[in-house]
Design an enzyme around this catalytic site. Structure first.
Site, mmCIF file in Angstrom:
data_model
loop_
_atom_site.group_PDB
_atom_site.id
_atom_site.type_symbol
_atom_site.label_atom_id
_atom_site.label_comp_id
_atom_site.label_asym_id
_atom_site.label_seq_id
_atom_site.Cartn_x
_atom_site.Cartn_y
_atom_site.Cartn_z
ATOM 1 C CB THR A 70 100.977 26.707 46.643
ATOM 2 O OG1 THR A 70 101.937 25.845 47.255
ATOM 3 C CG2 THR A 70 100.062 25.897 45.756
ATOM 4 C CG ASP A 110 91.538 33.976 48.052
ATOM 5 O OD1 ASP A 110 92.456 33.243 47.625
ATOM 6 O OD2 ASP A 110 91.499 34.397 49.216
ATOM 7 C CE1 TYR A 133 99.367 30.350 44.017
ATOM 8 C CE2 TYR A 133 97.901 32.025 44.916
ATOM 9 C CZ TYR A 133 98.170 30.706 44.641
ATOM 10 O OH TYR A 133 97.259 29.735 44.975
ATOM 11 C CD1 TRP A 158 92.773 32.811 52.486
ATOM 12 C CD2 TRP A 158 92.072 33.287 54.538
ATOM 13 N NE1 TRP A 158 92.849 34.174 52.656
ATOM 14 C CE2 TRP A 158 92.434 34.496 53.904
ATOM 15 C CE3 TRP A 158 91.595 33.345 55.848
ATOM 16 C CZ2 TRP A 158 92.318 35.740 54.527
ATOM 17 C CZ3 TRP A 158 91.482 34.588 56.467
ATOM 18 C CH2 TRP A 158 91.848 35.764 55.814
HETATM 19 N N1 LIG Z 1 96.523 26.452 50.115
HETATM 20 C C1 LIG Z 1 95.661 27.450 49.946
HETATM 21 O O1 LIG Z 1 95.324 28.179 50.888
HETATM 22 C C2 LIG Z 1 95.074 27.701 48.586
HETATM 23 C C3 LIG Z 1 94.200 28.804 48.426
HETATM 24 C C4 LIG Z 1 93.638 29.026 47.170
HETATM 25 C C5 LIG Z 1 93.939 28.183 46.113
HETATM 26 N N2 LIG Z 1 94.802 27.157 46.287
HETATM 27 C C6 LIG Z 1 95.118 26.306 45.130
HETATM 28 O O2 LIG Z 1 94.717 24.989 45.442
HETATM 29 C C7 LIG Z 1 95.578 24.051 44.794
HETATM 30 C C8 LIG Z 1 96.087 23.052 45.822
HETATM 31 O O3 LIG Z 1 96.712 23.772 46.870
HETATM 32 P P1 LIG Z 1 97.396 23.028 48.089
HETATM 33 O O4 LIG Z 1 97.167 23.854 49.299
HETATM 34 O O5 LIG Z 1 97.007 21.572 48.103
HETATM 35 O O6 LIG Z 1 98.928 23.196 47.664
HETATM 36 P P2 LIG Z 1 100.184 22.352 48.108
HETATM 37 O O7 LIG Z 1 99.952 21.677 49.409
HETATM 38 O O8 LIG Z 1 101.350 23.267 47.934
HETATM 39 O O9 LIG Z 1 100.233 21.207 46.992
HETATM 40 C C9 LIG Z 1 100.619 21.459 45.672
HETATM 41 C C10 LIG Z 1 101.158 20.189 45.106
HETATM 42 O O10 LIG Z 1 101.610 20.448 43.762
HETATM 43 C C11 LIG Z 1 102.888 19.869 43.623
HETATM 44 N N3 LIG Z 1 103.653 20.522 42.573
HETATM 45 C C12 LIG Z 1 104.331 21.701 42.619
HETATM 46 N N4 LIG Z 1 104.966 21.908 41.449
HETATM 47 C C13 LIG Z 1 104.665 20.862 40.654
HETATM 48 C C14 LIG Z 1 105.064 20.479 39.346
HETATM 49 N N5 LIG Z 1 105.912 21.215 38.610
HETATM 50 N N6 LIG Z 1 104.564 19.325 38.842
HETATM 51 C C15 LIG Z 1 103.742 18.544 39.559
HETATM 52 N N7 LIG Z 1 103.353 18.817 40.806
HETATM 53 C C16 LIG Z 1 103.823 19.972 41.343
HETATM 54 C C17 LIG Z 1 103.539 20.039 44.987
HETATM 55 O O11 LIG Z 1 104.652 19.213 45.130
HETATM 56 P P3 LIG Z 1 105.846 19.666 46.131
HETATM 57 O O12 LIG Z 1 105.238 19.746 47.482
HETATM 58 O O13 LIG Z 1 106.860 18.590 45.985
HETATM 59 O O14 LIG Z 1 106.307 21.004 45.635
HETATM 60 C C18 LIG Z 1 102.366 19.668 45.896
HETATM 61 O O15 LIG Z 1 102.276 18.272 46.075
HETATM 62 C C19 LIG Z 1 96.662 24.889 44.114
HETATM 63 O O16 LIG Z 1 96.316 25.055 42.770
HETATM 64 C C20 LIG Z 1 96.581 26.233 44.803
HETATM 65 O O17 LIG Z 1 97.000 27.288 43.952
HETATM 66 C C21 LIG Z 1 95.367 26.899 47.499
#
Ligand SMILES: NC(=O)c1ccc[n+]([C@@H]2O[C@H](COP(=O)([O-])OP(=O)(O)OC[C@H]3O[C@@H](n4cnc5c(N)ncnc54)[C@H](OP(=O)(O)O)[C@@H]3O)[C@@H](O)[C@H]2O)c1
Length: 294
Positions: A70, A110, A133, A158
């Site tokens: 992310t 998005d 990304y 977001w």
């Molecule tokens: N945050 C946003 O604003 C946002 C916006 C749009 C979409 N999204 C999507 O929503 C989803 C969740 O986002 P989030 O904000 O919860 O992200 P996050 O807080 O970064 O959580 C992602 C999780 O995935 C884990 N991870 C990373 N690499 C991995 C791997 N190789 N194998 C297994 N687990 C792994 C991370 O572990 P570590 O922390 O140890 O790396 C973390 O626990 C993602 O798909 C992201 O693309 C997020």
């Protein structure tokens, strides 16, 4: 729907934690679902053998994939790693779910759009990511669609919940500085991770597969979002609007990435509240230190 077996990946991330808060121990839906939460370092979505073994052994009804690479800026220099996690990892998880007859729910973004339009994007609008990304997430969507017809792809934006996010960053910075600079020419919709978790838990109960936009209602620039955070918290700090060009980051961002929850609206499956209402509740809970999910 009770006794649903869920495999939750990325369980320690922002969205993973919001889901855990609702279906894990102490959550309002605790006991209604059987949950296997997994995450790094013990469980790695890029380890194909481990992915298939976990799904085969746990035999989930639903796999919710919150694991993701992310870091949008770092992905520019590490595009292959972003693809391994966001595209190939998602594909393997989706294929493994298919093998045991499970549904897959994939979280997307998005940032699959280029942001060149000025009206909110619907699910059927063509994707055209502008950064590494976004490309990895767009390809992940496609591979999930190709490997498991029982898929839900939710594009969100977001997020603010438990973990590193814009809200916490603004609060921390504004306590240290008299003035902060925030980008005023990028638009999107701040979204509560807790609200999104509710939407996810609603969708997985259905057979209404497909692609959904899933954000809180309304839209904002990062600048207006920051001002709202400060107004609600009462922190005194000047906010200076700047352009994306002035605050150059490694990854280009879409200018206008507002999503319309068109498919949720049409199907009547879930209605999000306005982001300002969700933010106010989030900040209230942050202040009292008591996070409450209903
Ligand atoms: N945050 C946003 O604003 C946002 C916006 C749009 C979409 N999204 C999507 O929503 C989803 C969740 O986002 P989030 O904000 O919860 O992200 P996050 O807080 O970064 O959580 C992602 C999780 O995935 C884990 N991870 C990373 N690499 C991995 C791997 N190789 N194998 C297994 N687990 C792994 C991370 O572990 P570590 O922390 O140890 O790396 C973390 O626990 C993602 O798909 C992201 O693309 C997020």
């Amino acid at each position: 729907m009770t006794g649903v077996k869920i495999l939750l990946t990325g369980a320690g991330g922002q969205l993973g934690r919001a889901l855990m808060a609702q279906i894990g121990q102490g959550g309002s839906l605790a006991g209604t679902h059987l949950l296997l939460p997994v995450d790094l370092p013990e469980w790695d979505i890029t380890n194909r053998a481990q992915v298939f073994a976990t799904v085969r052994e746990w035999q989930p009804d639903v796999v919710i994939n919150c694991a993701g690479y992310t870091d949008v800026d770092r992905a520019e220099a590490e595009e292959k790693e972003a693809f391994r996690v966001n595209a190939l990892g998602a594909r393997d998880l989706s294929a493994a779910a298919f093998q045991v007859g499970a549904k897959i729910l994939q979280i997307s973004t998005d940032y699959v759009f280029d942001g060149e339009e000025t009206i909110p994007r619907r699910e059927y609008h063509p994707v055209n990511p502008v950064n590494a990304y976004g490309r990895s997430k767009a390809w992940g969507e496609r591979l999930v669609r190709e490997t498991n017809p029982r898929h839900f792809i939710l594009r969100t934006a977001w997020l603010f919940g438990e973990g590193r996010n814009f809200v916490r960053k603004i609060i921390a910075l504004s306590r240290e500085k008299e003035e902060i600079s925030v980008v005023a020419d990028q638009f999107g919709t701040p979204t509560s991770a807790a609200d999104l978790a509710q939407c996810i838990l609603r969708l997985i109960q259905t057979e209404s597969y497909g692609t959904y936009h899933a954000t809180n209602e309304g839209e904002s620039s990062w600048y207006s979002f920051a001002r709202r955070i400060l107004a609600l918290t009462g922190i005194e700090c000047r906010v200076k609007p700047v352009t994306s060009r002035e605050l150059a980051r490694p990854a280009p961002r879409p200018r206008y990435a507002v999503l319309e929850n068109h498919m949720l609206e049409v199907s009547g499956l879930f209605k999000f509240r306005h982001w300002e209402e969700a933010l106010a509740e989030y900040l209230q809970v942050e202040e009292t230190g008591k996070r409450v999910y209903q």
